[in-house]
Design a protein around this motif. Structure first.
Motif, mmCIF file in Angstrom:
data_model
loop_
_atom_site.group_PDB
_atom_site.id
_atom_site.type_symbol
_atom_site.label_atom_id
_atom_site.label_comp_id
_atom_site.label_asym_id
_atom_site.label_seq_id
_atom_site.Cartn_x
_atom_site.Cartn_y
_atom_site.Cartn_z
ATOM 1 N N VAL A 37 43.594 -49.817 48.440
ATOM 2 C CA VAL A 37 42.802 -49.033 47.493
ATOM 3 C C VAL A 37 43.351 -47.614 47.483
ATOM 4 O O VAL A 37 43.507 -46.986 48.526
ATOM 5 C CB VAL A 37 41.310 -49.033 47.872
ATOM 6 C CG1 VAL A 37 40.505 -48.220 46.861
ATOM 7 C CG2 VAL A 37 40.779 -50.463 47.947
ATOM 8 N N TYR A 38 43.657 -47.132 46.277
ATOM 9 C CA TYR A 38 44.188 -45.787 46.081
ATOM 10 C C TYR A 38 43.168 -44.927 45.350
ATOM 11 O O TYR A 38 42.356 -45.444 44.575
ATOM 12 C CB TYR A 38 45.477 -45.834 45.254
ATOM 13 C CG TYR A 38 46.589 -46.594 45.921
ATOM 14 C CD1 TYR A 38 47.427 -45.970 46.843
ATOM 15 C CD2 TYR A 38 46.810 -47.937 45.644
ATOM 16 C CE1 TYR A 38 48.456 -46.666 47.464
ATOM 17 C CE2 TYR A 38 47.837 -48.639 46.259
ATOM 18 C CZ TYR A 38 48.653 -48.000 47.164
ATOM 19 O OH TYR A 38 49.670 -48.687 47.784
ATOM 20 N N GLY A 95 50.525 -40.626 33.669
ATOM 21 C CA GLY A 95 49.954 -39.323 33.322
ATOM 22 C C GLY A 95 48.811 -38.884 34.209
ATOM 23 O O GLY A 95 48.026 -38.007 33.842
ATOM 24 N N TYR A 96 48.704 -39.490 35.399
ATOM 25 C CA TYR A 96 47.614 -39.163 36.316
ATOM 26 C C TYR A 96 48.191 -38.794 37.668
ATOM 27 O O TYR A 96 49.395 -38.825 37.875
ATOM 28 C CB TYR A 96 46.642 -40.348 36.399
ATOM 29 C CG TYR A 96 46.130 -40.704 35.032
ATOM 30 C CD1 TYR A 96 45.042 -40.040 34.471
ATOM 31 C CD2 TYR A 96 46.790 -41.655 34.246
ATOM 32 C CE1 TYR A 96 44.623 -40.330 33.192
ATOM 33 C CE2 TYR A 96 46.363 -41.953 32.965
ATOM 34 C CZ TYR A 96 45.278 -41.276 32.444
ATOM 35 O OH TYR A 96 44.868 -41.553 31.179
ATOM 36 N N GLU A 97 47.333 -38.467 38.633
ATOM 37 C CA GLU A 97 47.799 -38.033 39.936
ATOM 38 C C GLU A 97 47.242 -38.926 41.040
ATOM 39 O O GLU A 97 46.038 -39.157 41.111
ATOM 40 C CB GLU A 97 47.386 -36.591 40.192
ATOM 41 C CG GLU A 97 47.921 -36.050 41.504
ATOM 42 C CD GLU A 97 47.542 -34.584 41.709
ATOM 43 O OE1 GLU A 97 47.625 -34.158 42.868
ATOM 44 O OE2 GLU A 97 47.175 -33.897 40.750
ATOM 45 N N LEU A 98 48.143 -39.396 41.901
ATOM 46 C CA LEU A 98 47.727 -40.178 43.053
ATOM 47 C C LEU A 98 47.321 -39.221 44.148
ATOM 48 O O LEU A 98 48.127 -38.421 44.624
ATOM 49 C CB LEU A 98 48.879 -41.065 43.538
ATOM 50 C CG LEU A 98 48.589 -41.936 44.753
ATOM 51 C CD1 LEU A 98 47.537 -42.997 44.419
ATOM 52 C CD2 LEU A 98 49.864 -42.585 45.264
ATOM 53 N N ALA A 99 46.047 -39.281 44.558
ATOM 54 C CA ALA A 99 45.556 -38.403 45.616
ATOM 55 C C ALA A 99 45.845 -38.984 46.989
ATOM 56 O O ALA A 99 45.851 -38.268 47.984
ATOM 57 C CB ALA A 99 44.056 -38.153 45.448
ATOM 58 N N GLY A 100 46.070 -40.294 47.057
ATOM 59 C CA GLY A 100 46.352 -40.964 48.319
ATOM 60 C C GLY A 100 45.589 -42.269 48.400
ATOM 61 O O GLY A 100 45.014 -42.738 47.422
ATOM 62 N N ARG A 101 45.560 -42.814 49.584
ATOM 63 C CA ARG A 101 44.794 -44.047 49.795
ATOM 64 C C ARG A 101 43.334 -43.697 49.971
ATOM 65 O O ARG A 101 43.006 -42.672 50.580
ATOM 66 C CB ARG A 101 45.307 -44.793 51.018
ATOM 67 C CG ARG A 101 46.703 -45.334 50.802
ATOM 68 C CD ARG A 101 47.147 -46.183 51.933
ATOM 69 N NE ARG A 101 48.549 -46.527 51.752
ATOM 70 C CZ ARG A 101 49.141 -47.514 52.371
ATOM 71 N NH1 ARG A 101 48.463 -48.241 53.243
ATOM 72 N NH2 ARG A 101 50.406 -47.761 52.170
ATOM 73 N N ALA A 102 42.477 -44.532 49.443
ATOM 74 C CA ALA A 102 41.026 -44.287 49.532
ATOM 75 C C ALA A 102 40.487 -44.716 50.867
ATOM 76 O O ALA A 102 41.045 -45.515 51.553
ATOM 77 C CB ALA A 102 40.302 -45.012 48.406
#
Length: 102
Positions: A37-38, A95-102
């Motif tokens: 899960v990201y 066009g979005y940003e990966l904040a990391g793993r949830a």
């Protein structure tokens, strides 16, 4: 001009009844493998979910993608653990940003 008039479909909306533009990228069936899960920032609607899902689904080994704009979470099922940088590149391409793993 709205997306509805630019991309007419039988339903009269760019999104499916489930709120996703790309149901094929969201198989919905957990086919085994590794589930990760990201957290993705910037998604606000079904179109956003579809764009992110489509890009991640194109990564080799991905078997299922489920993006939820309201939580920003994207659940990915893959045959093996994915390289986080590959996922980051796919999310960036959408066009979005990966904040990391949830």
């Amino acid at each position: 001009m709205t997306a509805e008039t630019q991309l007419p479909q039988a339903t009269g909306s760019c999104c499916s009844p489930t709120g996703s533009c790309h149901d094929s990228a969201d198989t919905g069936a957990e086919q085994g493998g590794v589930t990760t899960v990201y957290q993705v920032t910037g998604m606000t609607c079904g179109h956003c979910e579809g764009a992110v899902s489509e890009e991640i689904f194109a990564i080799e080994g991905v078997t299922s993608v489920k993006a939820v704009a309201s939580t920003g979470q994207v659940t990915v099922v893959s045959q093996a653990l994915l390289d986080d940088e590959a996922v980051r590149a796919a999310v960036d391409e959408a066009g979005y940003e990966l904040a990391g793993r949830a």
